[in-house]
Design a protein around this motif. Structure first.
Motif, PDB file in Angstrom:
ATOM      1  N   ASN A   1      32.232 -26.881 -25.034  1.00 45.68           N
ATOM      2  CA  ASN A   1      33.585 -26.352 -25.189  1.00 45.68           C
ATOM      3  C   ASN A   1      34.189 -26.213 -23.798  1.00 45.68           C
ATOM      4  O   ASN A   1      33.520 -25.733 -22.878  1.00 45.68           O
ATOM      5  CB  ASN A   1      33.563 -24.970 -25.848  1.00 45.68           C
ATOM      6  N   SER A   2      35.439 -26.611 -23.656  1.00 45.30           N
ATOM      7  CA  SER A   2      36.077 -26.499 -22.338  1.00 45.30           C
ATOM      8  C   SER A   2      37.576 -26.314 -22.496  1.00 45.30           C
ATOM      9  O   SER A   2      38.173 -26.786 -23.461  1.00 45.30           O
ATOM     10  CB  SER A   2      35.779 -27.720 -21.468  1.00 45.30           C
ATOM     11  N   VAL A   3      38.140 -25.617 -21.537  1.00 46.45           N
ATOM     12  CA  VAL A   3      39.565 -25.283 -21.540  1.00 46.45           C
ATOM     13  C   VAL A   3      40.206 -25.924 -20.311  1.00 46.45           C
ATOM     14  O   VAL A   3      39.667 -25.836 -19.208  1.00 46.45           O
ATOM     15  CB  VAL A   3      39.763 -23.752 -21.497  1.00 46.45           C
ATOM     16  N   GLU A   4      41.351 -26.554 -20.511  1.00 48.56           N
ATOM     17  CA  GLU A   4      42.037 -27.154 -19.362  1.00 48.56           C
ATOM     18  C   GLU A   4      42.868 -26.114 -18.617  1.00 48.56           C
ATOM     19  O   GLU A   4      42.847 -26.049 -17.393  1.00 48.56           O
ATOM     20  CB  GLU A   4      42.914 -28.322 -19.805  1.00 48.56           C
ATOM     21  N   THR A   5      43.572 -25.271 -19.361  1.00 44.47           N
ATOM     22  CA  THR A   5      44.364 -24.202 -18.755  1.00 44.47           C
ATOM     23  C   THR A   5      44.202 -22.933 -19.594  1.00 44.47           C
ATOM     24  O   THR A   5      44.424 -22.956 -20.812  1.00 44.47           O
ATOM     25  CB  THR A   5      45.853 -24.562 -18.676  1.00 44.47           C
ATOM     26  N   PHE A   6      43.809 -21.844 -18.948  1.00 36.69           N
ATOM     27  CA  PHE A   6      43.677 -20.556 -19.634  1.00 36.69           C
ATOM     28  C   PHE A   6      45.042 -19.878 -19.754  1.00 36.69           C
ATOM     29  O   PHE A   6      45.972 -20.177 -18.988  1.00 36.69           O
ATOM     30  CB  PHE A   6      42.714 -19.650 -18.868  1.00 36.69           C
ATOM     31  N   SER A   7      45.139 -18.940 -20.672  1.00 35.35           N
ATOM     32  CA  SER A   7      46.415 -18.253 -20.906  1.00 35.35           C
ATOM     33  C   SER A   7      46.856 -17.399 -19.729  1.00 35.35           C
ATOM     34  O   SER A   7      48.027 -17.055 -19.610  1.00 35.35           O
ATOM     35  CB  SER A   7      46.328 -17.391 -22.172  1.00 35.35           C
ATOM     36  N   ASN A   8      45.911 -17.057 -18.822  1.00 36.67           N
ATOM     37  CA  ASN A   8      46.266 -16.264 -17.635  1.00 36.67           C
ATOM     38  C   ASN A   8      46.590 -17.137 -16.424  1.00 36.67           C
ATOM     39  O   ASN A   8      46.598 -16.646 -15.297  1.00 36.67           O
ATOM     40  CB  ASN A   8      45.156 -15.275 -17.294  1.00 36.67           C
ATOM     41  N   SER A   9      46.821 -18.422 -16.657  1.00 34.38           N
ATOM     42  CA  SER A   9      47.288 -19.404 -15.660  1.00 34.38           C
ATOM     43  C   SER A   9      46.172 -20.081 -14.885  1.00 34.38           C
ATOM     44  O   SER A   9      46.444 -21.012 -14.114  1.00 34.38           O
ATOM     45  CB  SER A   9      48.281 -18.788 -14.650  1.00 34.38           C
ATOM     46  N   TYR A  10      44.917 -19.672 -15.040  1.00 36.06           N
ATOM     47  CA  TYR A  10      43.835 -20.391 -14.357  1.00 36.06           C
ATOM     48  C   TYR A  10      43.749 -21.805 -14.943  1.00 36.06           C
ATOM     49  O   TYR A  10      43.631 -21.985 -16.160  1.00 36.06           O
ATOM     50  CB  TYR A  10      42.503 -19.662 -14.530  1.00 36.06           C
ATOM     51  N   THR A  11      43.839 -22.808 -14.066  1.00 38.88           N
ATOM     52  CA  THR A  11      43.953 -24.202 -14.475  1.00 38.88           C
ATOM     53  C   THR A  11      42.829 -25.039 -13.870  1.00 38.88           C
ATOM     54  O   THR A  11      42.413 -24.800 -12.723  1.00 38.88           O
ATOM     55  CB  THR A  11      45.316 -24.777 -14.032  1.00 38.88           C
ATOM     56  N   PHE A  12      42.359 -26.016 -14.629  1.00 41.54           N
ATOM     57  CA  PHE A  12      41.301 -26.901 -14.157  1.00 41.54           C
ATOM     58  C   PHE A  12      41.668 -27.507 -12.805  1.00 41.54           C
ATOM     59  O   PHE A  12      42.765 -28.034 -12.602  1.00 41.54           O
ATOM     60  CB  PHE A  12      41.059 -28.025 -15.170  1.00 41.54           C
ATOM     61  N   HIS A  13      40.705 -27.451 -11.874  1.00 43.23           N
ATOM     62  CA  HIS A  13      40.892 -28.023 -10.544  1.00 43.23           C
ATOM     63  C   HIS A  13      39.942 -29.197 -10.307  1.00 43.23           C
ATOM     64  O   HIS A  13      40.355 -30.266  -9.849  1.00 43.23           O
ATOM     65  CB  HIS A  13      40.667 -26.943  -9.482  1.00 43.23           C
ATOM     66  N   GLU A  14      38.657 -28.984 -10.617  1.00 40.69           N
ATOM     67  CA  GLU A  14      37.662 -30.039 -10.463  1.00 40.69           C
ATOM     68  C   GLU A  14      36.392 -29.626 -11.189  1.00 40.69           C
ATOM     69  O   GLU A  14      36.244 -28.482 -11.627  1.00 40.69           O
ATOM     70  CB  GLU A  14      37.352 -30.300  -8.983  1.00 40.69           C
ATOM     71  N   ALA A  15      35.473 -30.584 -11.333  1.00 40.81           N
ATOM     72  CA  ALA A  15      34.179 -30.287 -11.948  1.00 40.81           C
ATOM     73  C   ALA A  15      33.129 -31.194 -11.340  1.00 40.81           C
ATOM     74  O   ALA A  15      33.430 -32.295 -10.854  1.00 40.81           O
ATOM     75  CB  ALA A  15      34.243 -30.485 -13.460  1.00 40.81           C
ATOM     76  N   VAL A  16      31.883 -30.721 -11.349  1.00 42.49           N
ATOM     77  CA  VAL A  16      30.775 -31.503 -10.812  1.00 42.49           C
ATOM     78  C   VAL A  16      29.586 -31.403 -11.755  1.00 42.49           C
ATOM     79  O   VAL A  16      29.353 -30.359 -12.364  1.00 42.49           O
ATOM     80  CB  VAL A  16      30.382 -31.028  -9.396  1.00 42.49           C
ATOM     81  N   ILE A  17      28.871 -32.506 -11.906  1.00 42.96           N
ATOM     82  CA  ILE A  17      27.633 -32.523 -12.678  1.00 42.96           C
ATOM     83  C   ILE A  17      26.461 -32.454 -11.710  1.00 42.96           C
ATOM     84  O   ILE A  17      26.463 -33.117 -10.666  1.00 42.96           O
ATOM     85  CB  ILE A  17      27.545 -33.789 -13.555  1.00 42.96           C
ATOM     86  N   GLY A  18      25.471 -31.643 -12.033  1.00 41.84           N
ATOM     87  CA  GLY A  18      24.290 -31.508 -11.188  1.00 41.84           C
ATOM     88  C   GLY A  18      23.042 -31.351 -12.040  1.00 41.84           C
ATOM     89  O   GLY A  18      23.091 -31.480 -13.271  1.00 41.84           O
ATOM     90  N   ASN A  19      21.932 -31.056 -11.380  1.00 43.37           N
ATOM     91  CA  ASN A  19      20.649 -30.906 -12.060  1.00 43.37           C
ATOM     92  C   ASN A  19      19.971 -29.605 -11.655  1.00 43.37           C
ATOM     93  O   ASN A  19      20.036 -29.209 -10.482  1.00 43.37           O
ATOM     94  CB  ASN A  19      19.707 -32.064 -11.711  1.00 43.37           C
ATOM     95  N   THR A  20      19.323 -28.957 -12.613  1.00 40.10           N
ATOM     96  CA  THR A  20      18.471 -27.809 -12.333  1.00 40.10           C
ATOM     97  C   THR A  20      17.048 -28.156 -12.749  1.00 40.10           C
ATOM     98  O   THR A  20      16.818 -28.612 -13.875  1.00 40.10           O
ATOM     99  CB  THR A  20      18.936 -26.559 -13.088  1.00 40.10           C
ATOM    100  N   THR A  21      16.106 -27.961 -11.824  1.00 43.43           N
ATOM    101  CA  THR A  21      14.697 -28.250 -12.086  1.00 43.43           C
ATOM    102  C   THR A  21      13.895 -26.964 -12.006  1.00 43.43           C
ATOM    103  O   THR A  21      13.767 -26.384 -10.925  1.00 43.43           O
ATOM    104  CB  THR A  21      14.141 -29.263 -11.069  1.00 43.43           C
ATOM    105  N   PRO A  22      13.348 -26.476 -13.115  1.00 46.79           N
ATOM    106  CA  PRO A  22      12.423 -25.342 -13.048  1.00 46.79           C
ATOM    107  C   PRO A  22      11.082 -25.807 -12.467  1.00 46.79           C
ATOM    108  O   PRO A  22      10.613 -26.898 -12.772  1.00 46.79           O
ATOM    109  CB  PRO A  22      12.257 -24.914 -14.507  1.00 46.79           C
ATOM    110  N   VAL A  23      10.487 -24.970 -11.625  1.00 46.56           N
ATOM    111  CA  VAL A  23       9.193 -25.280 -11.017  1.00 46.56           C
ATOM    112  C   VAL A  23       8.244 -24.135 -11.334  1.00 46.56           C
ATOM    113  O   VAL A  23       8.589 -22.964 -11.135  1.00 46.56           O
ATOM    114  CB  VAL A  23       9.313 -25.464  -9.492  1.00 46.56           C
ATOM    115  N   ASP A  24       7.049 -24.460 -11.840  1.00 48.01           N
ATOM    116  CA  ASP A  24       6.133 -23.402 -12.228  1.00 48.01           C
ATOM    117  C   ASP A  24       5.358 -22.854 -11.036  1.00 48.01           C
ATOM    118  O   ASP A  24       5.528 -23.305  -9.898  1.00 48.01           O
ATOM    119  CB  ASP A  24       5.197 -23.853 -13.356  1.00 48.01           C
ATOM    120  N   GLU A  25       4.518 -21.858 -11.298  1.00 44.05           N
ATOM    121  CA  GLU A  25       3.808 -21.167 -10.227  1.00 44.05           C
ATOM    122  C   GLU A  25       2.797 -22.050  -9.512  1.00 44.05           C
ATOM    123  O   GLU A  25       2.314 -21.708  -8.433  1.00 44.05           O
ATOM    124  CB  GLU A  25       3.118 -19.928 -10.804  1.00 44.05           C
ATOM    125  N   ASN A  26       2.498 -23.222 -10.110  1.00 38.36           N
ATOM    126  CA  ASN A  26       1.586 -24.176  -9.475  1.00 38.36           C
ATOM    127  C   ASN A  26       2.326 -25.290  -8.742  1.00 38.36           C
ATOM    128  O   ASN A  26       1.714 -26.250  -8.266  1.00 38.36           O
ATOM    129  CB  ASN A  26       0.654 -24.793 -10.524  1.00 38.36           C
TER     130      ASN A  26
END
Length: 217
Positions: free
Chosen positions: A61-86
């Motif tokens: 779900n995503s909003v381009e412009t919120f009712s309080n005037s906050y408007t989409f500026h940019e977006a980035v895709i990234g990765n999160t890698t969980p690492v265990d205790e070993n």
């Protein structure tokens, strides 16, 4: 548990969300999360559902412009890698972080990823039930520090008392008050709406979160 991140344009939010999450995988606890993204945005125009499905693998779900005037500026895709205790990597999870800007130049971020296995919510967060979804609001002082930073005795006391959270990976030492609203929908997609050192209040952020929920695909 010490969290380390590659702190680029989106990683404050990634750090905040991971710091409020305890993840267990095959009886092995996560010792750190590595979140990475480009310093350049993936999108400078609002991405379509078709583009998100292709690039991200799911459509949040995503909003381009919120009712309080906050408007989409940019977006980035990234990765999160969980690492265990070993030191073993436990998969790679794509995320997208949207940046919105108000007409006064103030920013908020929305961070979205598929729910990590075993994730739990912050038990101290203020709860708001909305359309069968529980929105969790919290506000926390954060200290962002370089990877080689040595905690002072004052840091250790503040961390132990819960007054601050320390996050490693920043270029410089800096303190912020971070507010966030987090939730997970029925599709097991997790959302985080964050404002750092902002004039927005709990009610403002909760209202923005509800607008995202209302944008049901």
């Amino acid at each position: 548990m010490k969290k380390r991140f590659s702190l680029k344009s989106v990683a404050i939010l990634a750090a905040v969300l991971c710091l409020t999450t305890v993840t267990v995988f095959a009886a092995t606890r996560v010792s750190q999360y590595i979140s990475t993204s480009s310093s350049k945005p993936t999108y400078t125009s609002f991405p379509t559902k078709e583009v998100l499905q292709k690039d991200l693998g799911f459509v949040p779900n995503s909003v381009e412009t919120f009712s309080n005037s906050y408007t989409f500026h940019e977006a980035v895709i990234g990765n999160t890698t969980p690492v265990d205790e070993n030191g073993k990597k436990m998969g790679i999870y794509k995320f997208i972080s949207y940046t919105y800007v108000s007409d006064k130049g103030e920013k908020v971020n929305v961070y979205v990823n598929k729910q990590l296995p075993g994730a739990t919510s912050d038990s101290k967060a203020a709860k708001t039930d909305y359309k069968s979804i529980t929105l969790l609001y919290s506000s926390q002082k954060y200290k962002f520090v370089p990877a080689d930073y040595k905690l002072t005795e004052e840091d250790k006391k503040a961390q132990k008392s819960g007054d601050i959270e320390v996050t490693y990976g920043s270029d410089t030492v800096r303190n912020s008050i971070v507010q966030n609203v987090t939730w997970t929908n029925s599709d097991k997609i997790s959302y985080g709406l964050m404002a750092s050192d902002s004039n927005l209040k709990q009610d403002d952020l909760t209202a923005m979160a509800k607008e995202i929920v209302d944008k049901n695909k």
